[in-house]
Scaffold this motif. Structure first.
Motif, short mmCIF file in Angstrom:
data_model
loop_
_atom_site.label_atom_id
_atom_site.label_comp_id
_atom_site.label_asym_id
_atom_site.label_seq_id
_atom_site.Cartn_x
_atom_site.Cartn_y
_atom_site.Cartn_z
N UNK A 280 0.82 -1.21 0.00
CA UNK A 280 0.00 0.00 0.00
C UNK A 280 0.86 1.27 0.00
N UNK A 281 2.16 1.09 0.27
CA UNK A 281 3.06 2.24 0.36
C UNK A 281 3.91 2.32 -0.90
N UNK A 282 3.81 3.42 -1.61
CA UNK A 282 4.66 3.64 -2.78
C UNK A 282 5.89 4.43 -2.36
N UNK A 283 6.94 4.28 -3.14
CA UNK A 283 8.22 4.93 -2.82
C UNK A 283 8.62 4.63 -1.38
N UNK A 284 8.41 3.38 -0.97
CA UNK A 284 8.64 3.03 0.43
C UNK A 284 10.13 2.96 0.75
N UNK A 285 10.46 3.42 1.93
CA UNK A 285 11.83 3.38 2.44
C UNK A 285 11.80 2.70 3.80
N UNK A 286 12.42 1.53 3.94
CA UNK A 286 12.45 0.87 5.25
C UNK A 286 13.43 1.58 6.18
N UNK A 287 13.04 1.77 7.43
CA UNK A 287 13.91 2.43 8.41
C UNK A 287 14.24 1.54 9.59
N UNK A 328 8.18 3.76 5.50
CA UNK A 328 7.30 4.90 5.23
C UNK A 328 7.37 5.25 3.76
N UNK A 329 6.37 5.96 3.31
CA UNK A 329 6.29 6.36 1.91
C UNK A 329 5.03 7.16 1.68
N UNK A 330 4.32 6.88 0.58
CA UNK A 330 3.16 7.68 0.22
C UNK A 330 2.01 6.80 -0.25
N UNK A 331 0.81 7.22 0.08
CA UNK A 331 -0.42 6.61 -0.41
C UNK A 331 -1.39 7.72 -0.75
N UNK A 332 -1.87 7.74 -1.99
CA UNK A 332 -2.79 8.79 -2.45
C UNK A 332 -2.22 10.18 -2.22
N UNK A 333 -0.90 10.31 -2.39
CA UNK A 333 -0.27 11.61 -2.30
C UNK A 333 0.04 12.10 -0.90
N UNK A 336 2.59 8.25 4.63
CA UNK A 336 2.05 7.20 5.49
C UNK A 336 3.20 6.31 5.96
N UNK A 337 2.91 5.49 6.94
CA UNK A 337 3.88 4.50 7.38
C UNK A 337 3.15 3.23 7.76
N UNK A 338 3.78 2.11 7.52
CA UNK A 338 3.24 0.81 7.91
C UNK A 338 4.37 -0.05 8.43
N UNK A 379 7.27 -7.47 -3.00
CA UNK A 379 7.37 -6.78 -1.72
C UNK A 379 8.65 -7.18 -1.00
N UNK A 380 9.02 -8.45 -1.12
CA UNK A 380 10.16 -8.99 -0.38
C UNK A 380 11.36 -9.20 -1.29
#
Length: 563
Positions: A280-287, A328-333, A336-338, A379-380
């Protein structure tokens, strides 16, 4: 009016206006200014002698000055309600000689209510945006009120509007008709702080607060313990057949609660499928990422924290499995974070304004993590994907060890006991008693005084269980004693096999996705041996260039021929 967030900031801004527009006689009004001085400055403002006022937040309630028509919002408010109240000060009708109200906001506005982004957007039609925001706010408030009124019973000890749960949940599959919240009374018995459960049969939501005693961390005492209060919320979504549990007690996945409310068929959704929430997270960056290494016993578990932690193990993913990940990244502009854990928990850094907002958030979790159209490989990408161990692995067991979660919490409080003799977990030794790739998978748990043998039982439909070969022991804690075999099954062990295969907790099998080589390929240098007589091994004094000279430089090898 220039709005700022603090007195220190107000002093900086008024000095700036005094430099830019001294003819407009800027003044500062805040609580640090003496009352007499404050009244004088206010009189200058009302008389029009001063045309700029700098305030912290806003001027006091009841202040009415229609001439205020320009708002310079140096530090924007973060909530919609306060913003609308502030803007309302500038839209009051004057005598017809005043211009239209205007507001100026910095281009980069961060940390504000998401609904304010449209308001602060470039060329925004405030009339349309405000109408949309206020109507949506009114509709949301009505929905919240209807939701709260639908509770047939509510606790007297805790007000429902005081509850702000974290966005967190474990998810179970349950029959659509499952809903028996009253069973919580029996399950928690004397542990309930809220003597009445909050039950909403229409939305299928139940919540309560428990009080539980835990041992203090700085000693062992029988006379007193620490008292901890935990919030629990359960929601059953009829339309999808999911049951969600939110609890401040993160030490468990609360299977007992799930079965009490959703019936004995409640099944936890865990393992790799949980990571689908990250799709659900685009341009996601794991922290934050926890990794279990299937090869190295010296660093079996490791935690990586920081921006783009993927670089920390680049090239090693074929031997590592994620145990938990925060991205964290973006959803619908919008940002967000998951986060997700293989044990089944999904969470976010956000906090709900109430139980209803948590219900809306959690309803997206079940469908997302069970959506088979989402490729786990995508995803993985680059990581080891575990597979369920439904049969005995056809490999020779080499070693058995405690899982990293238990190793990290070893203490004298948790002990294993047999025939009245107790030992702490760190005093035990685990060793396989099977030395073949077939037959029962058995192991021994040994202490300085006794040893017990256990066996893995595999099933095609559920995770492996651990049963005693002969006698069973006990695990003793401050809360009582339980079966040692049941404890081993619940917490799992790490079994290392030949060919670098590992059987992890909850019965997942790890097979490294890599080609084993005798030497690291990056240390192998390939040379062209054209024109060399490989039957001549010495150049002799003549230094014959067609003969062979074998050299080694540390770990670098010169190899004849092509790769």
């Amino acid at each position: 009016m220039a709005r700022v967030i603090s007195v220190t900031r107000a002093k900086q801004i008024v000095a700036l206006y005094e430099e830019l527009a001294p003819d407009l006689a800027p003044i500062r009004i805040d609580t640090t200014v003496a009352v007499s001085t404050r009244l004088k400055r206010r009189a200058l403002l009302v008389a029009g002698s001063s045309r700029i006022v700098v305030c912290v937040n806003m001027l006091g309630e009841g202040f009415d000055l229609p001439e205020l028509k320009i708002a310079a919002i140096h530090d924007p408010q973060k909530s919609l309600g306060v913003t609308l109240q502030f803007i309302g000060r500038f839209t009051r009708v004057g005598d017809g000689t005043l211009g239209e109200a205007s507001a100026f906001v910095p281009l980069q506005v961060t940390g504000v209510d998401e609904r304010l982004r449209k308001l602060y957007g470039e060329d925004a039609d405030w009339n349309a945006v405000l109408r949309d925001l206020t109507e949506r706010h009114t509709g949301g408030e009505k929905q919240r009120t209807d939701f709260e009124r639908a509770f047939g019973s509510l606790p007297r000890e805790v007000a429902i509007r005081s509850i702000h749960p974290k966005m967190s949940a474990v998810t179970y599959r349950v029959p659509v008709s499952a809903w028996t919240p009253e069973n919580i009374y029996d399950l928690f018995a004397d542990r309930l702080l809220t003597t009445r459960l909050g039950i909403n049969n229409k939305s299928k939501v139940v919540w309560w607060v428990s009080r539980e005693e835990t041992a203090v961390r700085w000693g062992e005492f029988a006379s007193f313990n620490e008292l901890v209060h935990h919030l629990h919320i359960v929601h059953v979504d009829d339309s999808t057949g999911f049951l969600y549990i939110n609890s401040t007690n993160n030490a468990s996945t609360h299977e007992d609660i799930a079965k009490a409310v959703g019936g004995d068929k409640a099944t936890l959704i865990e393992g790799e499928t949980v990571y689908r929430i990250l799709a659900k997270v685009t341009r996601r960056i794991p922290t934050n990422v926890g990794l279990l290494d299937s090869v190295s016993r010296n660093r079996r578990f490791s935690m990586y924290v920081g921006q783009d932690v993927l670089h920390a193990w680049r090239g090693e993913g074929g031997t590592k499995m994620k145990t938990n990940i925060f991205a964290y990244g973006y959803t619908d502009g919008r940002a967000v974070s998951f986060s997700a854990s293989r044990k089944g928990r999904v969470w976010s850094h956000e906090q709900a304004t109430g139980i209803l907002e948590w219900v809306h958030w959690v309803r997206q979790v079940g469908p997302a993590i069970t959506d088979e159209s989402v490729s786990l490989e995508s995803v993985m990408s680059g990581f080891l994907l575990p597979e369920p161990a439904t049969t005995r692995p056809p490999h020779v067991p080499l070693a058995i060890e405690w899982p990293f979660e238990l190793v990290a919490t070893f203490s004298e409080r948790r002990k294993v006991a047999y025939q009245g003799r107790e030992f702490a977990l760190f005093e035990t030794e685990l060793a396989p008693t099977t030395r073949s790739d077939t037959g029962p998978l058995t192991f021994q748990l040994a202490t300085p005084s006794w040893s017990l043998e256990f066996e893995y039982k595999f099933s095609p439909d559920e995770a492996p269980t651990i049963v005693p070969v002969l006698d069973d022991g006990q695990v003793v804690t401050a809360h009582g004693a339980e079966s040692l075999a049941a404890f081993l099954t619940a917490n799992g062990l790490l079994v290392s096999f030949s060919d670098e295969v590992v059987l992890g907790p909850r019965g997942y099998l790890l097979r490294p996705d890599r080609e084993k080589r005798l030497y690291p390929p990056e240390f192998i240098e390939v040379m062209d041996w054209t024109g060399i007589n490989i039957q001549r091994e010495s150049q002799k004094a003549q230094r014959d260039p067609t003969s062979v000279l074998t050299e080694t430089h540390g770990m670098k090898f010169r190899v004849i021929g092509s790769p």
